[in-house]
Design a protein around this motif. Structure first.
Motif, mmCIF file in Angstrom:
data_model
loop_
_atom_site.group_PDB
_atom_site.id
_atom_site.type_symbol
_atom_site.label_atom_id
_atom_site.label_comp_id
_atom_site.label_asym_id
_atom_site.label_seq_id
_atom_site.Cartn_x
_atom_site.Cartn_y
_atom_site.Cartn_z
ATOM 1 N N ASN A 148 -24.011 -20.211 44.846
ATOM 2 C CA ASN A 148 -24.971 -19.917 45.915
ATOM 3 C C ASN A 148 -25.594 -18.534 45.733
ATOM 4 N N PHE A 149 -24.795 -17.598 45.270
ATOM 5 C CA PHE A 149 -25.286 -16.242 45.046
ATOM 6 C C PHE A 149 -26.398 -16.234 44.005
ATOM 7 N N PHE A 150 -26.194 -16.952 42.908
ATOM 8 C CA PHE A 150 -27.203 -16.959 41.848
ATOM 9 C C PHE A 150 -28.406 -17.837 42.185
ATOM 10 N N ALA A 151 -28.301 -18.606 43.260
ATOM 11 C CA ALA A 151 -29.452 -19.386 43.731
ATOM 12 C C ALA A 151 -30.197 -18.662 44.847
ATOM 13 N N SER A 152 -29.731 -17.456 45.209
ATOM 14 C CA SER A 152 -30.314 -16.721 46.333
ATOM 15 C C SER A 152 -31.613 -16.029 45.937
ATOM 16 N N ASP A 153 -32.280 -15.444 46.947
ATOM 17 C CA ASP A 153 -33.565 -14.789 46.687
ATOM 18 C C ASP A 153 -33.418 -13.467 45.936
ATOM 19 N N LEU A 154 -32.197 -13.063 45.646
ATOM 20 C CA LEU A 154 -32.017 -11.908 44.774
ATOM 21 C C LEU A 154 -32.455 -12.239 43.350
ATOM 22 N N PHE A 155 -32.410 -13.541 43.025
ATOM 23 C CA PHE A 155 -32.750 -13.987 41.675
ATOM 24 C C PHE A 155 -33.977 -14.902 41.638
ATOM 25 N N TYR A 156 -34.261 -15.574 42.742
ATOM 26 C CA TYR A 156 -35.404 -16.489 42.794
ATOM 27 C C TYR A 156 -36.221 -16.225 44.056
ATOM 28 N N LYS A 157 -37.534 -16.306 43.907
ATOM 29 C CA LYS A 157 -38.422 -16.182 45.057
ATOM 30 C C LYS A 157 -39.646 -17.052 44.825
ATOM 31 N N ASP A 158 -39.917 -17.913 45.785
ATOM 32 C CA ASP A 158 -41.045 -18.846 45.675
ATOM 33 C C ASP A 158 -40.958 -19.673 44.400
ATOM 34 N N GLY A 159 -39.729 -20.041 44.043
ATOM 35 C CA GLY A 159 -39.527 -20.873 42.866
ATOM 36 C C GLY A 159 -39.628 -20.149 41.543
ATOM 37 N N LYS A 160 -39.756 -18.830 41.579
ATOM 38 C CA LYS A 160 -39.906 -18.057 40.347
ATOM 39 C C LYS A 160 -38.695 -17.140 40.145
ATOM 40 N N ILE A 161 -38.345 -16.941 38.888
ATOM 41 C CA ILE A 161 -37.248 -16.036 38.552
ATOM 42 C C ILE A 161 -37.715 -14.597 38.752
ATOM 43 N N VAL A 162 -36.962 -13.829 39.528
ATOM 44 C CA VAL A 162 -37.350 -12.443 39.791
ATOM 45 C C VAL A 162 -36.373 -11.438 39.180
ATOM 46 N N ARG A 163 -35.261 -11.941 38.624
ATOM 47 C CA ARG A 163 -34.295 -11.018 38.031
ATOM 48 C C ARG A 163 -33.607 -11.689 36.849
ATOM 49 N N ALA A 164 -33.517 -10.984 35.750
ATOM 50 C CA ALA A 164 -32.933 -11.557 34.541
ATOM 51 C C ALA A 164 -31.413 -11.637 34.648
ATOM 52 N N VAL A 165 -30.878 -12.741 34.150
ATOM 53 C CA VAL A 165 -29.432 -12.928 34.040
ATOM 54 C C VAL A 165 -29.145 -13.389 32.617
ATOM 55 N N HIS A 166 -28.226 -12.709 31.957
ATOM 56 C CA HIS A 166 -27.876 -13.055 30.581
ATOM 57 C C HIS A 166 -26.664 -13.992 30.609
ATOM 58 N N GLU A 167 -26.898 -15.242 30.275
ATOM 59 C CA GLU A 167 -25.844 -16.245 30.340
ATOM 60 C C GLU A 167 -25.174 -16.422 28.982
ATOM 61 N N TYR A 168 -23.894 -16.750 29.026
ATOM 62 C CA TYR A 168 -23.116 -17.006 27.816
ATOM 63 C C TYR A 168 -22.019 -17.998 28.192
ATOM 64 N N ALA A 169 -21.466 -18.685 27.207
ATOM 65 C CA ALA A 169 -20.498 -19.740 27.495
ATOM 66 C C ALA A 169 -19.055 -19.246 27.483
ATOM 67 N N THR A 170 -18.690 -18.450 26.496
ATOM 68 C CA THR A 170 -17.297 -18.040 26.308
ATOM 69 C C THR A 170 -17.220 -16.545 26.051
ATOM 70 N N PRO A 171 -16.026 -15.952 26.156
ATOM 71 C CA PRO A 171 -15.890 -14.533 25.823
ATOM 72 C C PRO A 171 -16.359 -14.198 24.412
ATOM 73 N N SER A 172 -16.154 -15.099 23.466
ATOM 74 C CA SER A 172 -16.637 -14.853 22.101
ATOM 75 C C SER A 172 -18.153 -14.749 22.070
ATOM 76 N N ASP A 173 -18.813 -15.607 22.838
ATOM 77 C CA ASP A 173 -20.273 -15.540 22.927
ATOM 78 C C ASP A 173 -20.709 -14.236 23.593
ATOM 79 N N PHE A 174 -19.953 -13.819 24.602
ATOM 80 C CA PHE A 174 -20.265 -12.556 25.268
ATOM 81 C C PHE A 174 -20.172 -11.393 24.288
#
Length: 218
Positions: A148-174
């Motif tokens: 819910n936090f990552f779906a909030s308006d801190l990251f999305y507004k009017d259907g648009k991404i407003v803040r970058a988040v760097h996603e990774y799958a595992t600690p090795s990927d991180f």
């Protein structure tokens, strides 16, 4: 910055308690980089990570962890870089001394970092699916809070991404992702500081004439 002064770059590491592998990876990379010959004589790296014995602050039992951090360490907004890492936990809800409620101490640290125009804030999110025991309702609740936090308006507004988040799958990927990005962050800060120093030095060497015309924009 005087020409012989080595700048101190402060890095604040923030996360709930379920990404210890990533925290240790980040600290290991930062310690290595601080001693790497390319940067060794160009900066001092100060790591602020309250849950690591090497970088923590003493916490009295009468204080909440967040209050102890605030009293003993620099605020995120006072640091050059803030690294925030999430996976399956949001953390414990936290009420600041001003009465404002936050989803967790990590939530407060992130918002404090974002309030500073000079702090470079980087947000990471682990996407690997978390498995829970049948009776672990608290774990599932935490997982939903993160979603819910990552779906909030801190990251999305009017259907648009407003803040970058760097996603990774595992600690090795991180590790692969962070290793490359952190070097770039440090290099950018050093380049900016060098440019600022050069401008200041030129101004000191060639001060404007007392008769110089001052141009202002309307």
């Amino acid at each position: 910055m005087p020409p012989n002064t080595v700048p101190v770059i402060r890095v604040f590491l923030s996360s709930p308690g379920d990404v210890n592998d990533e925290r240790q990876i980040a600290i290991r990379h930062m310690e290595w980089l601080a001693n790497f010959r390319l940067f060794r004589n160009r900066m001092h790296l100060q790591i602020i990570a309250w849950d690591d014995p090497k970088y923590s602050t003493a916490m009295r039992a009468s204080l909440t962890p967040q209050e102890a951090i605030n009293r003993g360490l620099a605020r995120p907004s006072q640091c050059d870089i803030v690294l925030v890492i999430f996976w399956s936990r949001m953390g414990t809800p936290f009420t600041h001394t001003d009465g404002v409620e936050y989803l967790s101490g990590t939530h407060w640290e992130l918002l404090d970092a974002l309030s500073s125009p000079t702090t470079q804030t980087v947000i990471y999110r682990r996407t690997e699916k978390r498995l829970f025991e049948d009776d672990d309702e608290e774990g599932r609740t935490q997982y939903r809070r993160v979603k819910n936090f990552f779906a909030s308006d801190l990251f999305y507004k009017d259907g648009k991404i407003v803040r970058a988040v760097h996603e990774y799958a595992t600690p090795s990927d991180f590790e692969a992702l962070f290793g490359e990005q952190f070097v770039e962050l440090i290099q950018n800060i050093l380049d900016d500081q060098a440019q600022t120093h050069a401008i200041i030095q030129r101004t000191q060497d060639h001060p404007p004439s007392a008769h110089a015309r001052i141009i202002t924009s309307v």
